[in-house]
Design a protein around this motif. Structure first.
Motif, PDB file in Angstrom:
ATOM      1  N   GLY A 117       0.905  -1.318   0.121  1.00 12.34           N
ATOM      2  CA  GLY A 117      -0.173  -0.006   0.061  1.00 12.34           C
ATOM      3  C   GLY A 117       0.963   1.238   0.190  1.00 12.34           C
ATOM      4  O   GLY A 117       0.753   2.251  -0.668  1.00 12.34           O
ATOM      5  N   LEU A 118       1.843   1.280   0.746  1.00  5.50           N
ATOM      6  CA  LEU A 118       2.935   2.589   0.702  1.00  5.50           C
ATOM      7  C   LEU A 118       3.531   2.771  -0.637  1.00  5.50           C
ATOM      8  O   LEU A 118       3.587   3.651  -1.190  1.00  5.50           O
ATOM      9  CB  LEU A 118       3.764   2.142   1.887  1.00  5.50           C
ATOM     10  N   VAL A 119       4.100   1.566  -1.160  1.00  5.44           N
ATOM     11  CA  VAL A 119       4.695   1.888  -2.354  1.00  5.44           C
ATOM     12  C   VAL A 119       3.536   2.126  -3.474  1.00  5.44           C
ATOM     13  O   VAL A 119       3.748   3.286  -4.354  1.00  5.44           O
ATOM     14  CB  VAL A 119       5.351   0.355  -2.932  1.00  5.44           C
ATOM     15  N   GLY A 120       2.457   1.538  -3.301  1.00  7.22           N
ATOM     16  CA  GLY A 120       1.329   2.087  -4.358  1.00  7.22           C
ATOM     17  C   GLY A 120       1.098   3.553  -4.235  1.00  7.22           C
ATOM     18  O   GLY A 120       0.776   4.308  -5.242  1.00  7.22           O
ATOM     19  N   TRP A 121       0.893   4.061  -2.931  1.00 11.13           N
ATOM     20  CA  TRP A 121       0.264   5.382  -2.766  1.00 11.13           C
ATOM     21  C   TRP A 121       1.658   6.413  -3.104  1.00 11.13           C
ATOM     22  O   TRP A 121       1.425   7.392  -3.716  1.00 11.13           O
ATOM     23  CB  TRP A 121       0.077   5.406  -1.300  1.00 11.13           C
ATOM     24  N   VAL A 122       2.827   6.110  -2.666  1.00 11.44           N
ATOM     25  CA  VAL A 122       3.996   6.845  -3.069  1.00 11.44           C
ATOM     26  C   VAL A 122       4.177   7.120  -4.762  1.00 11.44           C
ATOM     27  O   VAL A 122       4.399   8.176  -5.108  1.00 11.44           O
ATOM     28  CB  VAL A 122       5.357   6.371  -2.512  1.00 11.44           C
ATOM     29  N   PHE A 123       4.110   5.685  -5.423  1.00 13.48           N
ATOM     30  CA  PHE A 123       4.325   6.012  -6.739  1.00 13.48           C
ATOM     31  C   PHE A 123       2.961   5.720  -7.681  1.00 13.48           C
ATOM     32  O   PHE A 123       2.890   5.660  -8.859  1.00 13.48           O
ATOM     33  CB  PHE A 123       4.987   4.747  -7.324  1.00 13.48           C
ATOM     34  N   SER A 126       3.530   8.185 -10.615  1.00 13.39           N
ATOM     35  CA  SER A 126       4.693   8.004 -11.341  1.00 13.39           C
ATOM     36  C   SER A 126       4.296   7.259 -12.711  1.00 13.39           C
ATOM     37  O   SER A 126       3.902   6.081 -12.583  1.00 13.39           O
ATOM     38  CB  SER A 126       5.780   7.206 -10.613  1.00 13.39           C
ATOM     39  N   ARG A 127       4.802   7.853 -13.655  1.00 10.11           N
ATOM     40  CA  ARG A 127       4.340   7.092 -14.960  1.00 10.11           C
ATOM     41  C   ARG A 127       5.466   7.497 -15.755  1.00 10.11           C
ATOM     42  O   ARG A 127       5.961   8.702 -16.088  1.00 10.11           O
ATOM     43  CB  ARG A 127       3.148   7.565 -15.770  1.00 10.11           C
ATOM     44  N   GLN A 129       9.642   7.437 -17.156  1.00 16.01           N
ATOM     45  CA  GLN A 129      11.030   7.330 -16.572  1.00 16.01           C
ATOM     46  C   GLN A 129      11.125   8.594 -15.624  1.00 16.01           C
ATOM     47  O   GLN A 129      11.776   8.224 -14.493  1.00 16.01           O
ATOM     48  CB  GLN A 129      12.151   7.466 -17.923  1.00 16.01           C
ATOM     49  N   HIS A 130      10.712   9.910 -15.830  1.00 13.86           N
ATOM     50  CA  HIS A 130      11.084  11.005 -15.320  1.00 13.86           C
ATOM     51  C   HIS A 130       9.638  11.717 -14.819  1.00 13.86           C
ATOM     52  O   HIS A 130       9.792  12.887 -14.565  1.00 13.86           O
ATOM     53  CB  HIS A 130      11.851  11.921 -15.757  1.00 13.86           C
ATOM     54  N   ALA A 131       8.537  10.954 -14.591  1.00  7.94           N
ATOM     55  CA  ALA A 131       7.095  11.391 -13.985  1.00  7.94           C
ATOM     56  C   ALA A 131       7.195  11.994 -12.949  1.00  7.94           C
ATOM     57  O   ALA A 131       7.503  11.069 -11.976  1.00  7.94           O
ATOM     58  CB  ALA A 131       6.333  10.536 -14.745  1.00  7.94           C
ATOM     59  N   HIS A 132       6.420  12.987 -12.532  1.00  6.81           N
ATOM     60  CA  HIS A 132       6.176  13.430 -11.207  1.00  6.81           C
ATOM     61  C   HIS A 132       4.721  13.945 -11.273  1.00  6.81           C
ATOM     62  O   HIS A 132       4.503  14.792 -11.659  1.00  6.81           O
ATOM     63  CB  HIS A 132       6.854  14.319 -10.727  1.00  6.81           C
TER      64      HIS A 132
END
Length: 132
Positions: A117-123, A126-127, A129-132
């Motif tokens: 859940g934490l990795v999913g929420w943080v990223f 992110s789409r 290579q350099h997405a934010h």
């Protein structure tokens, strides 16, 4: 950040004397006599961090005593309104608390689910290579 620094630093003035008074009145009961001054140390560290941070960033509208509400208008950050990941993390936390009552074996799936859940929420956004 100045108001937050003052709030936490004033906590030192409360917790250390209360810890001393508690230690005297309780005849040296070890948990409270040590724990209450430690809380004073913790709020001191948080207040010190906020005081250092307040020197590095620009003053916010909350720091101006004569400021108006309108000064705080505008973009406050990026929030995901339709994210399901906080629900996954809350489920993992509830399973972890159930593990305290039922059995420690439940802590392993709770930890795994919390990490997912934490990795999913943080990223979440992110789409590429350099997405934010």
């Amino acid at each position: 950040m100045k108001i937050e620094a003052k709030l936490f630093l004033y906590g030192i003035l409360f917790f250390f004397p209360v810890g001393l008074i508690y230690g005297l009145w309780s005849d040296g009961e070890p948990v409270g006599t040590v724990g209450i001054p430690l809380v004073g140390g913790l709020v001191g560290m948080i207040g010190g961090y906020f005081a250092l941070l307040a020197r590095r960033i620009d003053p916010r509208p909350e720091d101006d005593e004569l400021g108006d509400i309108e000064q705080g208008a505008g973009n406050q950050g990026v929030f995901s309104p339709w994210s399901w990941w906080p629900l996954v993390i809350a489920l993992a936390a509830s399973i972890a608390f159930v593990a305290l009552a039922v059995g420690w074996w439940l802590m392993a799936p709770a930890t795994a689910l919390g990490a997912i859940g934490l990795v999913g929420w943080v990223f979440e956004y992110s789409r590429g290579q350099h997405a934010h």
